[in-house]
Design a protein around this motif. Sequence first.
Motif, PDB file in Angstrom:
ATOM      1  N   CYS A  47      -7.082  12.934 -87.515  1.00 62.45           N
ATOM      2  CA  CYS A  47      -5.704  12.830 -87.053  1.00 62.45           C
ATOM      3  C   CYS A  47      -4.833  12.289 -88.189  1.00 62.45           C
ATOM      4  O   CYS A  47      -5.341  11.730 -89.166  1.00 62.45           O
ATOM      5  N   ILE A  48      -3.517  12.440 -88.058  1.00 61.45           N
ATOM      6  CA  ILE A  48      -2.639  12.039 -89.149  1.00 61.45           C
ATOM      7  C   ILE A  48      -2.608  10.521 -89.329  1.00 61.45           C
ATOM      8  O   ILE A  48      -2.137  10.031 -90.350  1.00 61.45           O
ATOM      9  N   ARG A  49      -3.121   9.775 -88.363  1.00 60.25           N
ATOM     10  CA  ARG A  49      -3.321   8.330 -88.461  1.00 60.25           C
ATOM     11  C   ARG A  49      -4.679   8.060 -87.832  1.00 60.25           C
ATOM     12  O   ARG A  49      -5.192   8.896 -87.097  1.00 60.25           O
ATOM     13  N   PRO A  50      -5.275   6.854 -88.086  1.00 65.17           N
ATOM     14  CA  PRO A  50      -6.567   6.570 -87.439  1.00 65.17           C
ATOM     15  C   PRO A  50      -6.455   6.737 -85.919  1.00 65.17           C
ATOM     16  O   PRO A  50      -5.416   6.446 -85.332  1.00 65.17           O
ATOM     17  N   GLU A  51      -7.532   7.214 -85.321  1.00 63.10           N
ATOM     18  CA  GLU A  51      -7.506   7.602 -83.909  1.00 63.10           C
ATOM     19  C   GLU A  51      -7.022   6.469 -82.999  1.00 63.10           C
ATOM     20  O   GLU A  51      -6.171   6.674 -82.128  1.00 63.10           O
ATOM     21  N   LEU A  62       6.289   9.085 -82.654  1.00 61.74           N
ATOM     22  CA  LEU A  62       7.005  10.351 -82.425  1.00 61.74           C
ATOM     23  C   LEU A  62       8.510  10.111 -82.312  1.00 61.74           C
ATOM     24  O   LEU A  62       9.314  10.866 -82.850  1.00 61.74           O
ATOM     25  N   LYS A  63       8.889   9.051 -81.633  1.00 61.15           N
ATOM     26  CA  LYS A  63      10.320   8.804 -81.463  1.00 61.15           C
ATOM     27  C   LYS A  63      10.974   8.358 -82.763  1.00 61.15           C
ATOM     28  O   LYS A  63      12.123   8.694 -83.044  1.00 61.15           O
ATOM     29  N   HIS A  64      10.246   7.611 -83.585  1.00 59.36           N
ATOM     30  CA  HIS A  64      10.768   7.209 -84.888  1.00 59.36           C
ATOM     31  C   HIS A  64      10.967   8.438 -85.767  1.00 59.36           C
ATOM     32  O   HIS A  64      12.009   8.637 -86.390  1.00 59.36           O
ATOM     33  N   GLN A  65       9.948   9.290 -85.757  1.00 59.40           N
ATOM     34  CA  GLN A  65       9.973  10.513 -86.549  1.00 59.40           C
ATOM     35  C   GLN A  65      11.126  11.422 -86.109  1.00 59.40           C
ATOM     36  O   GLN A  65      11.801  12.040 -86.916  1.00 59.40           O
ATOM     37  N   ARG A  66      11.359  11.439 -84.826  1.00 57.20           N
ATOM     38  CA  ARG A  66      12.402  12.251 -84.234  1.00 57.20           C
ATOM     39  C   ARG A  66      13.774  11.795 -84.719  1.00 57.20           C
ATOM     40  O   ARG A  66      14.614  12.607 -85.108  1.00 57.20           O
ATOM     41  N   GLY A  67      13.991  10.480 -84.735  1.00 55.75           N
ATOM     42  CA  GLY A  67      15.257   9.952 -85.226  1.00 55.75           C
ATOM     43  C   GLY A  67      15.468  10.311 -86.680  1.00 55.75           C
ATOM     44  O   GLY A  67      16.555  10.752 -87.086  1.00 55.75           O
ATOM     45  N   GLU A  79       3.981  15.778 -90.532  1.00 59.14           N
ATOM     46  CA  GLU A  79       3.916  14.873 -89.386  1.00 59.14           C
ATOM     47  C   GLU A  79       4.895  15.255 -88.293  1.00 59.14           C
ATOM     48  O   GLU A  79       5.297  14.425 -87.480  1.00 59.14           O
ATOM     49  N   SER A  80       5.317  16.510 -88.268  1.00 58.91           N
ATOM     50  CA  SER A  80       6.263  16.951 -87.243  1.00 58.91           C
ATOM     51  C   SER A  80       5.528  17.171 -85.924  1.00 58.91           C
ATOM     52  O   SER A  80       4.297  17.276 -85.892  1.00 58.91           O
TER      53      SER A  80
ATOM     54  N   PRO B  31       8.294  25.206 -98.285  1.00 65.53           N
ATOM     55  CA  PRO B  31       9.082  24.067 -98.731  1.00 65.53           C
ATOM     56  C   PRO B  31       8.192  22.852 -98.966  1.00 65.53           C
ATOM     57  O   PRO B  31       7.073  22.786 -98.466  1.00 65.53           O
ATOM     58  N   GLU B  32       8.722  21.907 -99.736  1.00 66.41           N
ATOM     59  CA  GLU B  32       7.967  20.684 -99.976  1.00 66.41           C
ATOM     60  C   GLU B  32       7.728  19.982 -98.650  1.00 66.41           C
ATOM     61  O   GLU B  32       8.424  20.203 -97.682  1.00 66.41           O
ATOM     62  N   ASN B  33       6.753  19.066 -98.667  1.00 67.11           N
ATOM     63  CA  ASN B  33       6.408  18.399 -97.419  1.00 67.11           C
ATOM     64  C   ASN B  33       7.551  17.538 -96.892  1.00 67.11           C
ATOM     65  O   ASN B  33       7.847  17.544 -95.717  1.00 67.11           O
ATOM     66  N   VAL B  34       8.205  16.786 -97.797  1.00 68.28           N
ATOM     67  CA  VAL B  34       9.289  15.918 -97.351  1.00 68.28           C
ATOM     68  C   VAL B  34      10.593  16.366 -97.985  1.00 68.28           C
ATOM     69  O   VAL B  34      10.687  16.496 -99.201  1.00 68.28           O
ATOM     70  N   THR B  35      11.615  16.638 -97.175  1.00 65.42           N
ATOM     71  CA  THR B  35      12.938  16.971 -97.705  1.00 65.42           C
ATOM     72  C   THR B  35      13.963  16.118 -96.974  1.00 65.42           C
ATOM     73  O   THR B  35      13.747  15.686 -95.847  1.00 65.42           O
TER      74      THR B  35
END
Lengths: 116, 244
Positions: A47-51, A62-67, A79-80, B31-35
């Motif tokens: 996984c993109i972070r430890p399980e 997810l919400k941080h990434q979304r912002g 990490e989308s 595209p690059e991973n981070v933009t």
Amino acid sequence: MELLRSLAARIGVAVFVTLLFVLAVGLPANVQAGPPQLEEPKGGGECIRPEGWMRRNHMDFLKHQRGLTVREGIRVRSESLAKCAECHTSHTRFCDRCHNYVGVAPDCFECHLFPE
Amino acid sequence: MTMDRRSVLGLGGVLAAGLVLAPGMRLVAAPENVTEASDKRRWGMLIDTTHCDAACTACTQACRTENNVSIVGDPQRDIHWIRKVDLHDKDGRKPDRSLPVLCNHCEHPPCVHVCPTEASFIRKDGIVLVDMHRCIGCRYCMIACPYKARSLVYSKPKVPPDANTRVPIRAKGVVEKCTFCVHRIDDGGEPACVEACRKDGGGSMLFGDINDPNSEISKRIREVSTTTIRADLGLKPRVHYQGI
């Protein structure tokens, strides 16, 4: 007197049986069935972070990434939300199973096209 | 040092290719991973109405496919991010014109001003967006917008069978509008309507960075006479029109 007592006993038994019935039918199936069975992620990668971290923190992540993505215009493609679907190939058999078990209902998949 | 004819030609080709691509646009497949959106840029559009045919719907079709905007059926509740408008001068002094109208991504957007939840906002590069995660569907923005660029999702949207998985659909009860295809721009591309207009239409749409004086769009805006719709409102729209 005797008649009254036996009547009371019968009513008692009837109430007890009804209660048992209500309990058995009324409880959601998953409470009886133990922890949810989640679909194995595809591809065998990690996984993109430890399980364990992911299990506890994916909602905030997810919400941080979304912002970041929507409001700041910073896209981290690895990490989308769409990226999760490359390994977790079903939201009904992975995300939803766990969410139903713990009783949360995120509405993400009303919009995000994640494989069923 | 002398250059032979072939290498001079080759150099010319490289220079020409550099000119054809508008500055700020990269031709990269992956595209690059981070933009990150740049606050140095201001994305804008120039529409040459003299080359826009009234019967052509290349841009509106492409927008619907790219952004999963399905047709509702009820004209009162239709959802459109871009629509064709026909202009007719009653005195007959100006020729009839047909033009696409979309979100103008104003510098001073009234929709953002009235939004009670800060769902509508201006991104760093000037694109006006709706954060679907915050929108409560109050429709103040729809009333504030002088361009009728926004639509409310009245009913559960249909998922097109060949949906574009890069763009989420919108749930019932949010307001949606043109994003300048923000997902494509971030990947170094251009909006789907502009691409379709060049391929299947009159080639009348130009997209680029109007903050960059050397971009194709900046040069054209300097050279030809252009206007914006309802310039009198002072909202400084970034969709410019030529020939109206």
